[in-house]
Design a protein around this motif. Structure first.
Motif, PDB file in Angstrom:
ATOM      1  N   LEU A   1       0.862  -1.175   0.000  1.00  0.00           N
ATOM      2  CA  LEU A   1       0.000   0.000   0.000  1.00  0.00           C
ATOM      3  C   LEU A   1       0.900   1.227   0.000  1.00  0.00           C
ATOM      4  CD1 LEU A   1      -2.473  -0.949   2.904  1.00  0.00           C
ATOM      5  CD2 LEU A   1      -2.786  -1.404   0.462  1.00  0.00           C
ATOM      6  N   VAL A   2       0.480   2.271  -0.671  1.00  0.00           N
ATOM      7  CA  VAL A   2       1.153   3.571  -0.559  1.00  0.00           C
ATOM      8  C   VAL A   2       0.096   4.595  -0.186  1.00  0.00           C
ATOM      9  CG1 VAL A   2       2.548   5.346  -1.671  1.00  0.00           C
ATOM     10  CG2 VAL A   2       2.885   2.939  -2.290  1.00  0.00           C
TER      11      VAL A   2
ATOM     12  N   PRO B   1      -1.282  -3.346   8.068  1.00  0.00           N
ATOM     13  CA  PRO B   1       0.001  -3.126   7.381  1.00  0.00           C
ATOM     14  C   PRO B   1       0.943  -2.327   8.279  1.00  0.00           C
ATOM     15  CG  PRO B   1      -1.638  -1.584   6.580  1.00  0.00           C
ATOM     16  CD  PRO B   1      -2.365  -2.530   7.506  1.00  0.00           C
ATOM     17  N   GLU B   2       2.226  -2.337   7.917  1.00  0.00           N
ATOM     18  CA  GLU B   2       3.227  -1.594   8.675  1.00  0.00           C
ATOM     19  C   GLU B   2       4.102  -0.790   7.717  1.00  0.00           C
ATOM     20  OE1 GLU B   2       3.247  -1.405  11.876  1.00  0.00           O
ATOM     21  OE2 GLU B   2       1.929  -3.091  12.411  1.00  0.00           O
ATOM     22  N   ALA B   3       4.616   0.326   8.212  1.00  0.00           N
ATOM     23  CA  ALA B   3       5.458   1.182   7.378  1.00  0.00           C
ATOM     24  C   ALA B   3       6.748   0.473   7.006  1.00  0.00           C
ATOM     25  CB  ALA B   3       5.767   2.483   8.109  1.00  0.00           C
ATOM     26  N   ALA B   4       7.137   0.584   5.738  1.00  0.00           N
ATOM     27  CA  ALA B   4       8.351  -0.058   5.238  1.00  0.00           C
ATOM     28  C   ALA B   4       9.567   0.863   5.311  1.00  0.00           C
ATOM     29  CB  ALA B   4       8.143  -0.504   3.800  1.00  0.00           C
ATOM     30  N   HIS B   5       9.348   2.126   5.644  1.00  0.00           N
ATOM     31  CA  HIS B   5      10.436   3.105   5.760  1.00  0.00           C
ATOM     32  C   HIS B   5       9.925   4.244   6.630  1.00  0.00           C
ATOM     33  CE1 HIS B   5       8.746   5.889   2.518  1.00  0.00           C
ATOM     34  NE2 HIS B   5       7.993   4.799   2.452  1.00  0.00           N
ATOM     35  N   ARG B   6      10.732   5.281   6.787  1.00  0.00           N
ATOM     36  CA  ARG B   6      10.363   6.379   7.681  1.00  0.00           C
ATOM     37  C   ARG B   6      10.107   7.670   6.903  1.00  0.00           C
ATOM     38  NH1 ARG B   6      11.018   6.466  13.149  1.00  0.00           N
ATOM     39  NH2 ARG B   6      11.902   4.606  14.124  1.00  0.00           N
TER      40      ARG B   6
ATOM     41  N   ARG C   1       1.983  -5.167   3.529  1.00  0.00           N
ATOM     42  CA  ARG C   1       0.703  -5.691   4.006  1.00  0.00           C
ATOM     43  C   ARG C   1       0.850  -6.905   4.915  1.00  0.00           C
ATOM     44  NH1 ARG C   1      -3.996  -6.118  -0.138  1.00  0.00           N
ATOM     45  NH2 ARG C   1      -5.095  -5.998   1.865  1.00  0.00           N
ATOM     46  N   HIS C   2       2.019  -7.558   4.913  1.00  0.00           N
ATOM     47  CA  HIS C   2       2.270  -8.692   5.813  1.00  0.00           C
ATOM     48  C   HIS C   2       3.781  -8.846   5.945  1.00  0.00           C
ATOM     49  CE1 HIS C   2       2.954 -10.794   2.031  1.00  0.00           C
ATOM     50  NE2 HIS C   2       1.709 -10.527   1.658  1.00  0.00           N
TER      51      HIS C   2
END
Length: 224
Positions: free
Chosen positions: A19-20, A54-59, A72-73
């Protein structure tokens, strides 16, 4: 920011892994030592039938707006984490800075290190003994003693764009840490575009976020 805001309305892209979203300015991505509302409080609204949020993939900094990628997983997060860590993701930011460079394009190659040994501090400084940090920049417009820049970080150091601009003599407008902006002001830094080569046999995914009002108004004065 209110806990009632509609995170679904800020969804820019969705597929089985990624997701974005268009992160609003003023909202931290992760919980901090002082507590308070964070993006994490809203992520259950983006499960779309999956058992976990979902969780953030970067900051992104609290006061930076724009494109934020979410895995998403667990497997998706691991794949995205490798892409971001390896600089495979192309990131384009918009910034409005005080003053500006004389040239129309260039690069800032300036190592960065923490200002303090305190692990809770995210403030950074230019330091020849620090970690390598490289940013490419290009002028998009000028007006009224300010400059609209496209910034492309090659590395992903904490506060890299803010420190690089400030150390070059043109701090980002509204930056209360590295510039002359008031505390609680509006930082003029926006994560405009992400290009993510997520699937080996497909074209990279490119997602663009519209600028928030304070940045849109500023760039409009420069022909944006």
């Amino acid at each position: 920011m209110s806990l009632t805001f509609d995170i679904g309305a800020r969804l820019l892209y969705r597929d089985a892994l990624l997701l974005v979203i268009d992160k609003p300015p003023g909202l931290p991505v992760h919980p901090g030592p002082r507590g308070g509302e964070t993006l994490t409080d809203h992520l259950d609204g983006l499960r779309f039938g999956l058992p976990r949020r979902p969780e953030a993939a970067h900051r992104l900094d609290r006061d930076t707006s724009g494109c934020l990628a979410l895995g998403r997983h667990a497997k998706a997060l691991a794949r995205l984490g490798k892409l971001f860590a390896g600089s495979a993701v192309d990131k384009t930011y918009w910034a409005v800075v005080e003053g500006g460079p004389d040239a129309e394009s260039g690069r800032i190659d300036l190592p960065l290190a923490r200002r303090s040994d305190d692990p809770r501090s995210w403030w950074m400084k230019a330091d020849p003994a620090g970690d390598p940090a490289l940013t490419h920049w290009r002028v998009l417009g000028r007006a009224g003693g300010r400059t609209w820049l496209e910034l492309k970080p090659v590395t992903g150091r904490t506060h890299q764009l803010r420190v690089h601009c400030a150390a070059s003599g043109w701090p980002i407008l509204g930056d209360s840490i590295y510039g002359s902006g008031p505390r609680g002001g509006s930082l003029h830094l926006h994560a405009r575009t992400l290009t993510i080569p997520l699937y080996p046999k497909r074209e990279a995914i490119t997602v663009t976020a519209p600028p928030p009002l304070h940045i849109a108004d500023a760039v409009a004065r420069m022909g944006g």
